[in-house]
Design a protein around this motif. Sequence first.
Motif, PDB file in Angstrom:
ATOM      1  N   ARG A  54     -26.854  21.964   4.320  1.00 52.19           N
ATOM      2  CA  ARG A  54     -26.210  23.281   4.219  1.00 52.19           C
ATOM      3  C   ARG A  54     -24.936  23.308   5.057  1.00 52.19           C
ATOM      4  N   PRO A  55     -23.962  24.103   4.629  1.00 51.88           N
ATOM      5  CA  PRO A  55     -22.752  24.252   5.459  1.00 51.88           C
ATOM      6  C   PRO A  55     -23.084  25.084   6.703  1.00 51.88           C
ATOM      7  N   THR A  56     -22.197  25.065   7.683  1.00 52.88           N
ATOM      8  CA  THR A  56     -22.399  25.933   8.849  1.00 52.88           C
ATOM      9  C   THR A  56     -21.932  27.337   8.506  1.00 52.88           C
ATOM     10  N   MET A  57     -22.382  28.286   9.278  1.00 49.43           N
ATOM     11  CA  MET A  57     -21.992  29.687   9.024  1.00 49.43           C
ATOM     12  C   MET A  57     -20.490  29.863   9.209  1.00 49.43           C
ATOM     13  N   ARG A  58     -19.948  29.136  10.193  1.00 48.59           N
ATOM     14  CA  ARG A  58     -18.506  29.210  10.438  1.00 48.59           C
ATOM     15  C   ARG A  58     -17.738  28.765   9.201  1.00 48.59           C
ATOM     16  N   PHE A  59     -18.224  27.646   8.592  1.00 46.43           N
ATOM     17  CA  PHE A  59     -17.571  27.127   7.401  1.00 46.43           C
ATOM     18  C   PHE A  59     -17.604  28.171   6.274  1.00 46.43           C
ATOM     19  N   ALA A  69     -17.886  31.424   6.514  1.00 44.96           N
ATOM     20  CA  ALA A  69     -16.992  32.550   6.797  1.00 44.96           C
ATOM     21  C   ALA A  69     -15.552  32.170   6.513  1.00 44.96           C
ATOM     22  N   GLN A  70     -15.181  30.967   6.951  1.00 45.84           N
ATOM     23  CA  GLN A  70     -13.811  30.505   6.707  1.00 45.84           C
ATOM     24  C   GLN A  70     -13.510  30.439   5.219  1.00 45.84           C
TER      25      GLN A  70
END
Lengths: 1035, 212
Positions: A1000-1005, A1007-1008
């Motif tokens: 899974r991607p990170t949450m930061r990714f 959001a970006q």
Amino acid sequence: MTCASQKLSMTTILKPLLLLLQILLLSLLPRSSTASPATQAEALSKWKNSLLPSSFLSSWSSTNITNLCKWNGLVCDSTGTVSEIIISGANLNGTLAQFNFTPFLNVTRFDLSNNLLSGPIPSEIGQLTKLQYVSFYNNFLTGTIPYQFRNLQKVWHLDLGSNYLETPDWSKFLSMPLLTWLSFGYNSLTSGFPGFILYCQNLTYLDLAQNQLNGTVPEMVFTNLDKLEYLNLTDNLFQGPVSPNITKLSKLIDLRLGRNKFSGVIPENIGSMSNLQIVELYNNSFEGKIPSSIGQLTELLHLDVNWNSLNSTIPSELGFCTKLTYLALASNSLTGEVPLSLTNLTKVTYLGLSENNLSGEISPYFLSNWTELTSLQLQNNLFTGKIPLEIGMLTKLDLVFLFNNAFTGSIPSEVGNLKDLTQLDLSNNRLSGPIPPVLWNLTNLQILQLFSNSLTGTIPPAIGNMTSLQTIDLSTNQLYGELPNTISRLINLRSISLFTNNFWGNIPSDFGKFSPSLSGVSFANNSFSGELPPELCSGFSLQNFTVNSNNFTGPLPECLRNCLLLQRVRFDGNNFNGNITNAFGIHPNLYFISLNDNQFIGIISPEWAECGSLTNLEMGRNRISGEIPAELGRLPQLHSLILDSNELSGQIPSALGNLSLFELNLSKNLLTGEIPQSLGNLVQLEELDLSENKLTGNIPKELGNCGRLLSLDLSNNNLLGEIPSELGNLIALSVLLDLSSNSLSGTIPSNLAKLISLESLNISHNQLSGEIPGLLTSMVSLRPSSIDFSYNKLTGQIPTSKVFEEAPAIAYIGNSGLCGNAAGLSTCYSDSTKKKHSNTVLIAVLIPVCGLLLLAIIVAVLIIFYRKAKFHDEESRRIGETDESLIWEREDTSNWTTIAGSYGYMAPELALSMRLTDKCDVYSFGVVALEVMMGKHPREILSSLSLKSRAATPVSDTAEFLLKDALDQRLPPPTGQTAEEVVFVVTIALACVRDTPEARPTMRFVAQELSAQIQACLSDQFDNITISKLTGHQK
Amino acid sequence: MAPLSLFSVFVTFLLSLTPALSTNSEGNALHALRRRLSDPTNVLQSWDPTLVNPCTWFHVTCDSNNHVIRLDLGNSNVSGALGPELGELKHLQYLELYRNEIGGKIPEELGSLKNLVSMDLYENKFEGEIPKSIAKLKSLRFLRLNNNKLAGSIPRELTSLSNLKVFDVSNNNLCGTIPVDGPFATFPMESFENNRLSGPELQGLVPYDFGC
């Protein structure tokens, strides 16, 4: 004992002896050489020449030496020399500097009282050792009292009173054993009690009144001066309690301690001073009781304890003081009823019981016994009951004050017997019934105050007989009828107050003509009509003139213009219709004028700027035209400028920004031009109303400086541009912010969120666009019924708080783009709206959802941890071995009775292992994002993806879902850019729900990606895109 | 000079001869307040007790029946204390005394201001307890008492104020627990911070004045 100490004591004995010897020698020496008629005449002539001419001294002439003994004011002894000098009340004007004392060593009496002598008393006075009687009373003598007075050992009467003498070093004074009468009263003496007096043991009369003597009164005054009959310490700064030893002054007749700082109680045994006739203790801080022993003072004539803190009842023993003529108990905290024994005080002429907490009724017996009374003061107490008819027996009464009590019943007509009455004040009681007609026959009455009662009836023509009347106040009653014409005949009238009654009809047309001293007139709150009498102000003495709330018509009296003393003027609430342009002149003391609510015409004269004391200039709701004179900006005290609802035109003068206004109301006029930026200088302004004009231009951002504004109304103008975000700095704003019905554009500044005290907000009927800032939820004081955003171009979701969601539909009507959970609005993204989704809206929803979800997850996980801690290892191991599907089943059947987490959104590994990682959040976000897009929980897709990852081979029938079928079927299929955006969001969401957390991607990714709005490039037709194709999105 | 001393006796006599002044009870109450307050910047200069009513006084607002409904003395640089007379303002809706130097206790008598909508006493020097009588103000929407020196517990009676929308007692010296009933379910924690309060009450577990 040493020799030295013996020697010391020797000198202390010898010293006074030597001094006495010296005095004797001094007095013997010059006698033989100087005391002859010739030298005396020469000395007196020389002194006379130093004085201003006085007719009293016309017989004093050096050519008339032979008749020295016949000179005015001189008495000779048998040897033909002067033995007494008595020049009293002779207008002698000069000093004693040229007075040669040496020839008068035999003089026994020296009386210069009641003259105009100034300068110091020469120390040579000490040479006149034969003096027995000395008086310099009532001159203008200055300097310190010379200590040489100590030589006058034969003096029995010494009066230096009523001069400007100052404090000497009292320690240089000696006792004067023969002194019986001493006055230093009314001088400029300071510091403590003069010590030498304590040794003048024969004193019977001592007056130290009206100085600035301070400290305590020495005990020796009471123990040593036991012959005192008169003791006057009035008006000094003496303090401390009065010693009980005062009773040792058993001969005392007259005790005056008023106006000092004495405290403590009045000595309990004061009654033992049986000779007392006068007792004055007023203006001190005595507390506690009036001693009952006072009843033993049977000689008492005069008792004054006014202005103390006595808090007892009035002792009934006071009734034994039957000689009392003056009884003053006012301004204490006395309670209870007036004892019936006071009926014995048949000689009392002055009775002051006012300003206490006395209660009960006034017995008729009092009044029938107090027939000598000239002054009856019972005001400011708690007295009840009726005013006894017997008051008519007190025919010597000059003054009756019964105001501020709770007297009931009617005013007895017996009051008509009180022919000598000059002041009658019964105001603020509960008196009812008519004013007795006989009252109008009291032709000596100067002050008649009956206000704040429930009196009824009319004012009869007999009032014209009361020609002494200066003040009449009948306000706040239920009087009615027309004023009699005779009221114009009150030639001494200064003040008439009839406000708040039911009077009607015209004011007599010659009212004021014969009353040149008329300075106060109030007819307010009645139903008077007609015009004001033209000569009402012909004496030009008017100061207060209030006729507001009547039905007066016509113009204002012309004499007003010349009433230079005007202070307060109210014409508001009538039907006056004159021209006010020149009705007023220059009134330097005028501070309040209201012409509100009339039909006045004319213009606002620039002359108003000369009324420099004005605080209120109120002309609202008339038909005044012309421009607002810029000169008004010169009024330094002006706090209230009310000009609303007139026909004023032109611009708002920027000079108004110089004022210190609290209230500025220019609404409902024809004003044009821009709002001056200078209004931002009105930092004390509490209310600003410029609504319903034709103002143009922008709202000046400077208005944000008016930090005390409670209410701001700029509605119904032609204002343009954006709402300045500075208006959000008006944090005191609480009553109203109304910018409605203008042409304001741009977005609503989110800075308005700072107006947390604002209760009413109206920005309707403008061209405002964009969203209502979500931050406005912080405006917690707004009422749902008092917000109005209607008829703008607002879009997006309304702020999510009760206030905004409970607002009625009319608050949002006329904005095609608003949505949210409020009456008349469509739910955002709901089926019924059938509006196109935009990616930005989606993201705007998803980002806060991220946050909320995170919160929910944290709560869930905390609960899980909590519960986990309670499980044994064995059990947790068993859970670890459990198949995932079993966990889902446990929702219904497990012994985890209350599961707080949301399993449908929980990452599979979290459900299995209870191990929380940030990738669990990402999973949950993905589920929610899919749910938003699909309009339902993506359970099927999730399970198919999960199976797919575990099975070796692809499961085509599930993974090959078409995207368009998976999307919310209530919405029309997206096209164009929207379609691209939808594909993008679903792709991201699918990446988030990958089975393996690492994939899974990170949450930061996330959001970006979402905020950068990178578009997924559609290689296929939207209708052909499958879910499985979108799962390829890589981290 | 002898006449002068007679004069001063005469002055004393005159002091007791002041006739009654006309004003109403609300004017009296406000004038009593004026006498209690120190007013270095003359904010209360227009408060003339001899007028018919206080409706033309600055910072006082009346309704159409000449009853006082607003008292706006926020940020007015006044000090002193309040007295029981304020309870006479039976029609008062807004009591705005915030950001001053007013000390002493909040008078119990404020509980008789039945029509009060807003009581803003914040940023003053009030001490003593929050009077329980405030719970009688059923119309109260705003109660801001923050930044004072108030002590004691938050009266549980206040939970009956169903119209209360804003409540702030932060930065005082209050103790005990925070009520959770009625309107208190909605107030943010910021409204209670910087006191000696021991958190939301757990009914039946800890007495509300725990730690007082």
